[in-house]
Design an enzyme around this catalytic site. Sequence first.
Site, PDB file in Angstrom:
ATOM      1  N   HIS A 199       0.658  -1.133  -0.049  1.00 52.13           N
ATOM      2  CA  HIS A 199      -0.029   0.108   0.036  1.00 52.13           C
ATOM      3  C   HIS A 199       0.692   1.213   0.032  1.00 52.13           C
ATOM      4  O   HIS A 199       0.232   2.379  -0.362  1.00 52.13           O
ATOM      5  CB  HIS A 199      -1.143  -0.115   1.117  1.00 52.13           C
ATOM      6  CG  HIS A 199      -2.131  -0.896   0.736  1.00 52.13           C
ATOM      7  ND1 HIS A 199      -2.148  -2.369   0.897  1.00 52.13           N
ATOM      8  CD2 HIS A 199      -3.284  -0.667  -0.014  1.00 52.13           C
ATOM      9  CE1 HIS A 199      -3.125  -2.844   0.496  1.00 52.13           C
ATOM     10  NE2 HIS A 199      -3.884  -1.804  -0.036  1.00 52.13           N
ATOM     11  N   GLU A 440     -11.636 -11.234  -5.978  1.00 54.59           N
ATOM     12  CA  GLU A 440      -9.841 -11.107  -5.610  1.00 54.59           C
ATOM     13  C   GLU A 440      -9.592 -12.424  -4.911  1.00 54.59           C
ATOM     14  O   GLU A 440      -8.472 -12.330  -4.486  1.00 54.59           O
ATOM     15  CB  GLU A 440      -9.892  -9.920  -4.588  1.00 54.59           C
ATOM     16  CG  GLU A 440     -10.611  -9.510  -3.562  1.00 54.59           C
ATOM     17  CD  GLU A 440     -10.114  -8.268  -3.201  1.00 54.59           C
ATOM     18  OE1 GLU A 440      -9.169  -7.646  -3.118  1.00 54.59           O
ATOM     19  OE2 GLU A 440     -10.613  -8.004  -1.873  1.00 54.59           O
ATOM     20  N   ASP A 464      -4.893  -8.744  -4.947  1.00 54.36           N
ATOM     21  CA  ASP A 464      -5.097  -9.941  -4.295  1.00 54.36           C
ATOM     22  C   ASP A 464      -5.291 -11.116  -5.019  1.00 54.36           C
ATOM     23  O   ASP A 464      -4.826 -12.129  -4.468  1.00 54.36           O
ATOM     24  CB  ASP A 464      -6.177  -9.569  -3.052  1.00 54.36           C
ATOM     25  CG  ASP A 464      -5.772  -8.735  -2.121  1.00 54.36           C
ATOM     26  OD1 ASP A 464      -4.694  -8.932  -1.640  1.00 54.36           O
ATOM     27  OD2 ASP A 464      -6.425  -7.799  -1.850  1.00 54.36           O
ATOM     28  N   CYS A 511     -10.057  -3.220 -10.728  1.00 61.08           N
ATOM     29  CA  CYS A 511      -9.540  -2.071 -10.083  1.00 61.08           C
ATOM     30  C   CYS A 511      -8.225  -2.321  -9.205  1.00 61.08           C
ATOM     31  O   CYS A 511      -7.709  -1.468  -8.718  1.00 61.08           O
ATOM     32  CB  CYS A 511     -10.738  -1.756  -8.953  1.00 61.08           C
ATOM     33  SG  CYS A 511     -10.800  -3.124  -7.679  1.00 61.08           S
TER      34      CYS A 511
END
Length: 598
Positions: A199, A440, A464, A511
């Site tokens: 992240h 995911e 993921d 996404c």
Amino acid sequence: MVQTILHGIPVSAGISIGKVYFMHRAGMHVVSHEPVHPDRLGYELERLDMAFDRARQELKDALDKVPPELKEHASLIDSHLMILADPKLQGSARRILEEQCIEAEWALDQAVERIADVFAAIEDPYIRERIQDVRAVSERVMNHLALLDRDNGAAALAAKPLSNRVVLMANDLTPADTIEIEVEKIMSLATEQGGKTSHTGILARSLQIPAVVGVSGLCETVKDGDLVIVDGLNGKVIVNPEEAVLGTYGDLKYQFEKYHQTINQACQLPAETTDGFRIMVYANIELAEEVTAALDHGGEGIGLYRTEYAFMHRRQLPTEEELYEEYKDLASICAPRRVVFRTLDVGGDKIVGVEPTDEANPAMGLRAIRFCLRHEELFKRQIRAILRAALHGNAALMFPMISGLRELNQAKFILAKAQRELEAEGVPYAKDMPIGMMVELPSAVVIAEMLAPEVDFFSIGTNDLIQYSLGIDRTNRYVSYLYQPLHPAVVRSIKHVVDAGHREGIEVNVCGELASDPYCVPILMGMQVDGLSIAPQAIPGIKRIIRQATLEECKDLLRDVLAANTVSKINRQVKETVFKRFPEEVMFFSSLLDLDEG
Ligand code: PEP
Ligand code: MG
């Protein structure tokens, strides 16, 4: 000074040349190694004592709340309280502070290291390992020192004000850390830890800061104040660059900036291929404030609002009213464009202070929807806020990490409960808000046709999906070479989900970071995904690719990719085709693909 080139993983495009500012260890604790003015000594002592008091109080409060079945946590808290009470730590930090006239953080750091030296000499491995408890306690006190600074009206970083923009370096940055960075002062980021889709990289991209993560030897090699080049295009950190290298990078920086000017001018045009295939390009955001950047870069809405950040950098969880206000503002600023609120996806590498996170394998643990289903009240609070905010714009709600129908139904059950409650209370809310889910997990891929009738849209979270399909920890640099976005299994999974969704007549978006990779986008277009949701900064370049491409050529590429049976063949195929067609985009974008191999 000798030039050193360090290699890492490029996670946010761009070049920066500047002086290094090193952030303390994994946390946001900026430790100044400079002496303070003697007038400030009393203040620093008081701050240190207060931080210890607060840490003690915090642990005592926690102790009161430990349920009987979690007694082992109680004993851990007890032992941490004992460390806090032991004069060896606080007393020694005070003494060092007085002797050296320095900031509380630096004094505490030294006190811990002195204790660590003593522990290192202990033979019994169990006792020797207890230094970890001392470090954990010190980390807690450090957090309070940072908070005390903030209480005094200054952010943690402001404790040591930065006069110039710097290249921020750290061993690692957690999402909670990065949120507190004084962004205007940071020109780029480099960390020793981290992987392609950790992240830190995601946030760096959305803040438009070049970044390289997973840089081996960074902490050892680089010092505060060193001149460095951070090459977020090729994943390099060049320490003390030679004159000629500085010149080359100066040119590259100029070209990069010029290219960006050009693509930004056209970024509000629709993403439509020359043969008329229209695809929506949305933005992924982490902070509500990023919405302006998202729209300015040509985002046609927010395809993924990662709502967890509001829960993470604070000590008390937000109330429904706070969330409602935040979501309402976002929905109304974006209206009539869509905002997709993803419900809380904490756990894994995103920690929230609700319960101890001592899981051995957090990515496979109490993450995302699992966490929310366990904390129903918290989940309902967020859903209520989204339902209410949706009245002020075009909002949708999306559940993360759904593994199967049962979980989806449980989440929808809580949604229905929240709706009933609002109804009974006479609180207005949007009754027709679209409900989607992220795909995911490999299990969700396989049963996509069973899940599709239950939702209004799918959004494929490739970060993921790749992690769980290939068994690669997305934050682990040692296995980042195995993070293969175009692994035949990944390509086929995505295609399967798109087809299953379309057969059921629902929208399918992508996404994950793959949706902003110039090499991968033509393949997704060949599958005719409905939308891409990507970092704001990536929107202009991706829109430009779409506007120059034809659907037919993308379908051809997809056909070739599906026919290949190894990652190297696919990468080679994609590299050749895309490089020929979009040379600038591939030069100025960092890619997730390992193209050397291809
Ligand atoms: C993903 O997993 O691809 C995704 C978009 O979600 P996050 O990166 O927030 O886990
Ligand atoms: Mg995800």
